[in-house]
Design a protein around this motif. Structure first.
Motif, PDB file in Angstrom:
ATOM      1  N   ALA A 115      61.068   7.854  47.465  1.00 53.93           N
ATOM      2  CA  ALA A 115      61.518   7.691  48.852  1.00 53.93           C
ATOM      3  C   ALA A 115      62.819   8.442  49.133  1.00 53.93           C
ATOM      4  CB  ALA A 115      61.689   6.206  49.171  1.00 53.93           C
ATOM      5  N   ALA A 138      57.713   2.602  70.721  1.00 49.13           N
ATOM      6  CA  ALA A 138      57.321   3.226  69.462  1.00 49.13           C
ATOM      7  C   ALA A 138      56.885   4.669  69.683  1.00 49.13           C
ATOM      8  CB  ALA A 138      56.194   2.439  68.815  1.00 49.13           C
ATOM      9  N   LEU A 190      67.999  -3.098  53.278  1.00 50.87           N
ATOM     10  CA  LEU A 190      67.525  -1.899  53.981  1.00 50.87           C
ATOM     11  C   LEU A 190      66.861  -0.928  53.010  1.00 50.87           C
ATOM     12  CD1 LEU A 190      67.248  -0.224  56.533  1.00 50.87           C
ATOM     13  CD2 LEU A 190      69.635   0.482  56.292  1.00 50.87           C
ATOM     14  N   LEU A 209      70.875   6.759  64.052  1.00 51.53           N
ATOM     15  CA  LEU A 209      70.289   5.498  64.523  1.00 51.53           C
ATOM     16  C   LEU A 209      70.777   5.169  65.932  1.00 51.53           C
ATOM     17  CD1 LEU A 209      70.609   3.469  61.198  1.00 51.53           C
ATOM     18  CD2 LEU A 209      68.499   4.374  62.205  1.00 51.53           C
ATOM     19  N   LYS A 239      58.304   0.972  53.095  1.00 53.91           N
ATOM     20  CA  LYS A 239      57.663   1.775  54.144  1.00 53.91           C
ATOM     21  C   LYS A 239      57.070   3.047  53.547  1.00 53.91           C
ATOM     22  CE  LYS A 239      60.327   2.766  57.735  1.00 53.91           C
ATOM     23  NZ  LYS A 239      60.981   3.390  58.929  1.00 53.91           N
ATOM     24  N   LEU A 275      65.643   8.589  56.017  1.00 54.45           N
ATOM     25  CA  LEU A 275      65.992   7.157  56.041  1.00 54.45           C
ATOM     26  C   LEU A 275      65.835   6.577  57.441  1.00 54.45           C
ATOM     27  CD1 LEU A 275      69.290   7.207  53.920  1.00 54.45           C
ATOM     28  CD2 LEU A 275      67.016   6.543  53.150  1.00 54.45           C
ATOM     29  N   LYS A 297      69.066   7.374  68.432  1.00 52.54           N
ATOM     30  CA  LYS A 297      67.690   6.943  68.655  1.00 52.54           C
ATOM     31  C   LYS A 297      67.651   5.773  69.642  1.00 52.54           C
ATOM     32  CE  LYS A 297      65.386   5.884  64.851  1.00 52.54           C
ATOM     33  NZ  LYS A 297      64.459   5.330  63.819  1.00 52.54           N
ATOM     34  N   LYS A 322      59.985   6.780  70.064  1.00 53.19           N
ATOM     35  CA  LYS A 322      60.627   6.994  68.755  1.00 53.19           C
ATOM     36  C   LYS A 322      59.897   8.063  67.943  1.00 53.19           C
ATOM     37  CE  LYS A 322      62.890   2.531  68.038  1.00 53.19           C
ATOM     38  NZ  LYS A 322      62.830   1.238  67.337  1.00 53.19           N
ATOM     39  N   ASN A 323      58.602   8.038  68.063  1.00 55.22           N
ATOM     40  CA  ASN A 323      57.793   8.972  67.299  1.00 55.22           C
ATOM     41  C   ASN A 323      57.942  10.418  67.778  1.00 55.22           C
ATOM     42  OD1 ASN A 323      55.906   9.803  65.423  1.00 55.22           O
ATOM     43  ND2 ASN A 323      54.199   9.506  66.849  1.00 55.22           N
ATOM     44  N   ALA A 351      52.888   8.721  61.316  1.00 55.23           N
ATOM     45  CA  ALA A 351      53.687   8.013  62.329  1.00 55.23           C
ATOM     46  C   ALA A 351      52.952   6.782  62.829  1.00 55.23           C
ATOM     47  CB  ALA A 351      53.992   8.956  63.485  1.00 55.23           C
ATOM     48  N   LYS A 393      53.335   4.064  60.255  1.00 55.85           N
ATOM     49  CA  LYS A 393      54.692   3.488  60.305  1.00 55.85           C
ATOM     50  C   LYS A 393      54.839   2.526  61.467  1.00 55.85           C
ATOM     51  CE  LYS A 393      57.359   7.082  57.966  1.00 55.85           C
ATOM     52  NZ  LYS A 393      58.271   8.229  58.143  1.00 55.85           N
ATOM     53  N   ASN A 394      54.227   2.883  62.561  1.00 56.28           N
ATOM     54  CA  ASN A 394      54.346   2.073  63.763  1.00 56.28           C
ATOM     55  C   ASN A 394      53.616   0.735  63.636  1.00 56.28           C
ATOM     56  OD1 ASN A 394      55.056   1.443  66.376  1.00 56.28           O
ATOM     57  ND2 ASN A 394      53.201   2.368  67.220  1.00 56.28           N
ATOM     58  N   GLY A 435      65.951   0.139  60.116  1.00 54.58           N
ATOM     59  CA  GLY A 435      64.870   0.839  59.428  1.00 54.58           C
ATOM     60  C   GLY A 435      63.644   1.054  60.302  1.00 54.58           C
ATOM     61  N   SER A 436      63.781   0.750  61.595  1.00 54.88           N
ATOM     62  CA  SER A 436      62.689   0.983  62.547  1.00 54.88           C
ATOM     63  C   SER A 436      61.384   0.335  62.092  1.00 54.88           C
ATOM     64  CB  SER A 436      62.441   2.484  62.744  1.00 54.88           C
ATOM     65  OG  SER A 436      63.362   3.016  63.643  1.00 54.88           O
ATOM     66  N   LEU A 491      63.059   0.441  53.387  1.00 58.96           N
ATOM     67  CA  LEU A 491      62.714   1.862  53.485  1.00 58.96           C
ATOM     68  C   LEU A 491      61.748   2.277  52.379  1.00 58.96           C
ATOM     69  CD1 LEU A 491      66.258   3.209  54.391  1.00 58.96           C
ATOM     70  CD2 LEU A 491      64.296   3.036  55.924  1.00 58.96           C
TER      71      LEU A 491
END
Lengths: 499, 499
Positions: free
Chosen positions: A325, B177, A153, B157, A160, B201, B160, B180-181, A177, A180-181, A202-203, A157
């Motif tokens: 990070a 997504a 994880l 988490l 990312k 994180l 979410k 989530k954003n 965002a 990230k998506n 960690g989405s 992260l």
């Protein structure tokens, strides 16, 4: 409890543990208790008044031990080893005695520095490239995480965060965002559950790519997935290569995956949770060929290297990526240290708090020495090979895939159903503990050499249990026709539910 | 190392720890070493051959101890206590001796069930509402996490995942997504760094809302933030209330925040890392008024309840939300247990692996008893009040805010610069360890009562060091005019960098 009582209590616990290990073979590996046994046996409330330590020892012996699965037993062949050793136990006593929390250098210099030293030692023992080590000129370094799950994880992260920084630098108008998506993580469908979980935690969408028939994620498969995703506007970000999968101990070829990851700017993390320990023996390092392409590497000394859980050893080539990070400042965490070669480990991990985990790694490395640890690894692998011979000498069984490390997977030629029945009966007998996996669509039994005390005679005992149980099961279904028929019918149903 | 050598090594370590604690007052709380001291002292490579345990003990004494910050010392007043006790150390010996990993019930029934039992005990001791407990009819339950950091991230988490499920159920055409954003987490600007880190994180934007002048996040502030964000198309998802902030030990009013969170469908998590232990004393439970609105509650027995790190106690009202978010299946993790009241704890946490952490909680609860632990908490609070009196009797000092629990914050009337100088000099002297915080824009020194052995005479000693150092510093700047001038000039610069 005063310090004299502690001396008595502590020494009684030492003797109890020593007696327990000395006599481990007298116990069934699995306990004969039903769910709820302990909940029903213990009081509903904590004691109001202090109790004598002798009471605790008594309840430990009478209530805890009978409900324990004995991971240190030579009859334990499930999962992978859970590291445990005398050296490690004493290391923890010393660490607990100090009770320090090492989130900054000043919060306990020895805690931070012993981690630097032992992770350098360990990295060298494994033959990791220099750039992973704190003692080399660059930004590399090692850190002890709580588990391989956590390390996977952390890698995700960081990858990312790095990807977002890289892409917004190229094109500052991009939305964070949105980037990230679009990020995608990749691993093989043979990965441990914790790797898949890392994607979820960690989405980041994570693709479990199809491994080849030997359970290896191949370069061509990864490159195809990258290209497919890029064509769809997605961005390859993170790849977890597995060195020694949980199911069948297969090894992804880093030399194939690495160049592709580097070319596509994807972070390559290695999960070598179990098998990584074997790299202290030079003869197994060919299995990490391509390590120079890797960004982060993790294995668990708390599995196969006799260190008690939790001690997951992670190295990165560029620790500044972790700090970027994970760094969150507070005035009360200000440190006086200015030497940048000494890490602020709180920025290398997810939680703020960290205990003195390097202590047990240090005691293990010193009490065993590199030679002692190599001997331990080689003993397990030799015993696995010995077990393989025993199984192969019995023509009712098939060993496959070809065993690697301390894991041997086998099945009855009679098919999935009878193989499953064999496993179920052995587990029910409490005499042996093994778990299942699948290989090429078939149900297989995993036999992992786990106990650090295990010797050849133990393998004979374990095999005799398996053989006896097979005798009972196979009695009455002699003849190749019957076996083949059974095999045909029963394979499908059981493997459907598994991957 | 054979079991006889372990008995010797282990008992030597027990004596070493007992001697260390017995003589803790003879050591400076901070070590006199420079960064790199240990890296430079230890060999560059792990030993090739096994070493004798006596060598390890020798190096521990000669190299590790001199570089240790003594968290158990009565002169340690930094951060918050790091839990440590004889009972806990022995609990860990027993747990390490077994070396089990408890990711399923069968992997070690006692490991799972002792966690259920002790978390019920502990929840009752704290006076948590029944619905948080596994022994009540609903889906509530407690689990031991590694740290408050981890618990905060777990809560985030899960919130979410729950929000996505809720919103896609209402409107299945919504993109996951995109939801989530839009999710937002909230906490106060007094939160621990780990709370802010959880947002980063867990990839959820997190707003650090302005606390009131007493360091409390108020209901009106939260409601305003919710409404602002909703107006912008965002979705309030997760709120972390702080009971006992790290800076000044302020308590957010759950009775204000709770109804708002419930109304807006936001998950309310409580981070009571340090102060939660005090709720075992009924007289402090008014500080968690509104607990019935909360979804998850976490505190660290490894801070103020004499349990060694790591043992962070987390309860949720509805554990099925954890399982929905965290469940990843594998055939090798199949369990035989069907009793749904016994949790599969691997689905209640981020990592797969988990060791027998309930053991040390159990030994502590039994060896101290509820009364022993209450006595410990009350002793610390009484000593903090005693220290407050000492400081207030010296008119060069101001104590503020009004102390709560075992934390006293104070400053010199002379201003930020001289207060910072006082702290720097005390830390440099190695005699006391305290850290800074800010309160209403001013630099303050935090004096936390930490050691479990601390008595009134220790407070006198600590105060005498502070007083002496203040004498040296204030000598020559007598007179109110000078102090006022100093204060005016120096406040701004130092507090700029802090929050």
């Amino acid at each position: 409890m005063d310090s004299q009582q502690f001396r008595d209590f502590g020494k009684a616990a030492i003797d109890l543990v020593a007696d327990y290990i000395d006599n481990i073979r007298t116990r069934d590996v699995l306990p004969s208790v039903e769910p709820g046994y302990l909940v029903d046996s213990l009081p509903e409330n904590a004691p109001e008044q202090p109790e004598e330590w002798q009471e605790v020892i008594k309840d430990f012996t009478e209530l805890i031990l009978p409900g324990t699965t004995h991971w240190t037993s030579p009859r334990f062949h499930a999962f992978f080893p859970s590291g445990s050793s005398y050296a490690s136990i004493v290391g923890n006593i010393l660490a607990d005695g100090l009770g320090v929390i090492g989130f900054s250098w000043l919060a306990s210099p020895a805690c931070t520095e012993l981690e630097v030293v032992t992770m350098n030692w360990l990295g060298k023992l494994l033959g990791l490239p220099e750039e992973f080590l704190n003692c080399s000129p660059g930004r590399g370094g090692g850190v002890i995480q709580g588990s391989a799950s956590e390390a996977t994880l952390v890698g995700l992260l960081v990858s990312k965060d790095k990807a977002v920084r890289r892409l917004t630098k190229i094109n500052p108008s991009l939305d964070e965002a949105e980037i990230k998506n679009k990020l995608v993580a990749y691993t093989s469908d043979q990965c441990n559950s914790s790797v898949e979980k890392a994607g979820s935690l960690g989405s980041m969408r994570m693709r479990l790519l199809k491994a080849d028939s030997d359970g290896r994620l191949r370069g061509a498969t990864l490159k195809k997935a990258f290209d497919e995703d890029i064509a769809q506007g997605l961005i390859p970000c993170y790849v977890v290569a597995n060195l020694g999968t949980t199911g069948i101990c297969s090894f992804d070829p880093l030399y194939e995956l690495g160049p592709i990851c580097n070319e596509y700017n994807a972070w390559l993390h290695v999960d070598a949770a179990y098998a990584g320990s074997a790299f202290i023996c030079p003869e197994y390092r060919h299995l990490m060929k391509g390590i120079e392409y890797v960004d982060s590497f993790d294995f668990n000394p708390h599995k196969w290297m006799n260190v008690n859980f939790d001690c997951s050893a992670m190295w990165v080539k560029d620790s500044s990526e972790l700090v970027k990070a994970f760094d969150i400042q507070r005035i009360y965490l200000d440190d006086i240290k200015t030497d940048t070669k000494i890490p602020d480990y709180r920025h290398w991990q997810m939680p703020l708090g960290r205990r003195f985990r390097a202590m047990k790694l240090w005691t293990v490395l010193r009490i065993y020495g590199a030679e002692g640890l190599r001997k331990h690894i080689r003993n397990h692998i030799n015993l696995a090979q010995y077990f393989t011979k025993l199984v192969r000498n019995d023509d009712r069984f098939i060993v496959e895939p070809e065993p690697l490390m301390g894991l041997v997977c086998f099945r009855l030629k009679g098919g999935d159903k009878i193989t499953k029945k064999l496993l179920d009966n052995l587990v029910k007998s409490k005499k042996l503990y093994m778990v299942a996996a699948t290989y090429r669509g078939r149900y297989i039994i995993r036999f992992a050499v786990c106990s650090r005390m295990i010797v050849k005679e133990d393998i004979d005992v374990s095999w005799s249990f398996i053989k006896q149980e097979a005798d009972v099961l196979c009695n009455g279904i002699q003849g190749k026709t019957k076996i083949a028929a059974l095999e045909h019918i029963e394979t499908v149903t059981i493997c459907e539910k598994s991957k």
